[in-house]
Design a protein around this motif. Structure first.
Motif, PDB file in Angstrom:
ATOM      1  N   ALA A 131       0.800  -1.222   0.000  1.00  0.00           N
ATOM      2  CA  ALA A 131       0.000   0.000   0.000  1.00  0.00           C
ATOM      3  C   ALA A 131       0.832   1.271   0.000  1.00  0.00           C
ATOM      4  N   ALA A 132       2.076   1.195   0.438  1.00  0.00           N
ATOM      5  CA  ALA A 132       2.930   2.379   0.497  1.00  0.00           C
ATOM      6  C   ALA A 132       3.229   2.877  -0.909  1.00  0.00           C
ATOM      7  N   ALA A 133       3.210   4.190  -1.070  1.00  0.00           N
ATOM      8  CA  ALA A 133       3.449   4.764  -2.395  1.00  0.00           C
ATOM      9  C   ALA A 133       3.853   6.219  -2.285  1.00  0.00           C
ATOM     10  N   TYR A 134       4.496   6.694  -3.319  1.00  0.00           N
ATOM     11  CA  TYR A 134       4.711   8.135  -3.489  1.00  0.00           C
ATOM     12  C   TYR A 134       3.432   8.663  -4.124  1.00  0.00           C
ATOM     13  N   THR A 135       2.688   9.508  -3.408  1.00  0.00           N
ATOM     14  CA  THR A 135       1.357   9.917  -3.866  1.00  0.00           C
ATOM     15  C   THR A 135       1.248  11.408  -4.207  1.00  0.00           C
TER      16      THR A 135
END
Length: 297
Positions: free
Chosen positions: A60-64
């Motif tokens: 789920a971790a991301a650069y958003t």
């Protein structure tokens, strides 16, 4: 099941902790500094995930930062593409299923019909391009994976459109909101419930059809302006902040990154294969507004 989800404070992470715990699962967040997707260190990522002893990994971790990505392309790709690929490779090495969260931004936003999984992608900016690259790396590294594209995510946690509208309504009588972009508002709480269901399917079935790319967004569609109107109506009915919505065009609200005019996602494959359809966005929004307004009183 023991869910390990990448990230600490994201909307999906917090929603999974809440919903997973309520369903009797153990949910373990894994993020920086122990798990740093930007590091490019595949061995360190594997080691960090191995220590968490997962039954399933949720990526789920991301650069958003959609706009910021235009000037931070290298970092966006390091996290969303290479980092996601390393997580997928770790899942394969550990012999566990992987669920990877992706986005409607992999599409160009053209047309008026909902996008399905077989439509050719065409991201409009760096963020979408980095997420698309991540999808491809995930699928290449983990045959036992499902890529779940979602859209317009909101929740009681973190920063999101719903919370921004309520905050603006505290000091403004009228708020200008884009009315020519359309999509499926999606509660992160509903995403968490769906992730738990899909993970259970992957854990109990080796059917290849349950792997691959799926669209997973709230049922029904609206514009950003339509969403804002519903937010204010629900809030007003509960004694919370409200404002008038002034519909504006995308041209009236310039941003560094172009946004898709059509973010509608066709989620029929998820229903057919996994027996799962997310609730109507108005229903899910009501649940979130109830909580957010209650927190203000």
């Amino acid at each position: 099941m023991r869910f390990v989800v990448t990230g600490h404070n994201g909307q999906v992470v917090q929603s999974l902790i809440e919903r997973g715990g309520a369903a009797g699962h153990v949910v373990v967040p894994a993020g920086r500094p122990e798990l740093d997707l930007a590091s490019g260190n595949a061995a360190a990522i594997l080691s960090a995930l191995e220590r968490t002893t997962p039954d399933v990994i949720v990526s789920a971790a991301a650069y958003t930062g959609v706009d910021k990505a235009e000037s931070e392309r290298e970092l966006a790709f390091a996290v969303n593409a290479a980092g996601a690929g390393h997580v997928a490779a770790a899942a394969t090495a550990l012999g566990v299923p992987l669920l990877h969260l992706s986005t409607d931004y992999v599409f160009s936003g053209e047309g008026t019909r909902a996008w399905n999984e077989d439509d050719p992608p065409g991201p409009m900016g760096v963020y979408g391009a980095s997420k698309l690259a991540g999808e491809r790396k995930v699928l290449a590294a983990s045959p036992n994976s499902a890529v779940l594209r979602t859209a317009w995510v909101y929740s009681p946690f973190g920063a999101n459109f719903v919370k921004t509208m309520l905050r603006l309504a505290e000091s403004r009588e009228e708020v200008g909101v884009v009315a020519d972009q359309f999509g499926n508002p999606t509660s992160a709480l509903a995403i968490a419930d769906a992730v738990i269901r899909v993970a259970g399917n992957l854990a109990t079935s080796d059917d290849p059809a349950m792997r691959g790319v799926f669209h997973m967004a709230g049922s029904g569609e609206t514009s950003w302006a339509g969403l804002a109107e519903e937010i204010f109506a629900l809030s007003a009915a509960r004694g919370g902040p409200t404002a008038r919505v002034r519909p504006i065009s995308t041209a009236d609200y310039p941003t560094a990154a172009a946004r898709p005019a059509n973010s509608r996602l066709d989620c029929s494959r998820l229903a057919a294969v996994h027996g799962l359809r997310l609730p109507d966005w108005r229903y899910s929004l009501t649940e979130v507004i109830d909580r957010l307004v209650a927190q203000r009183t």
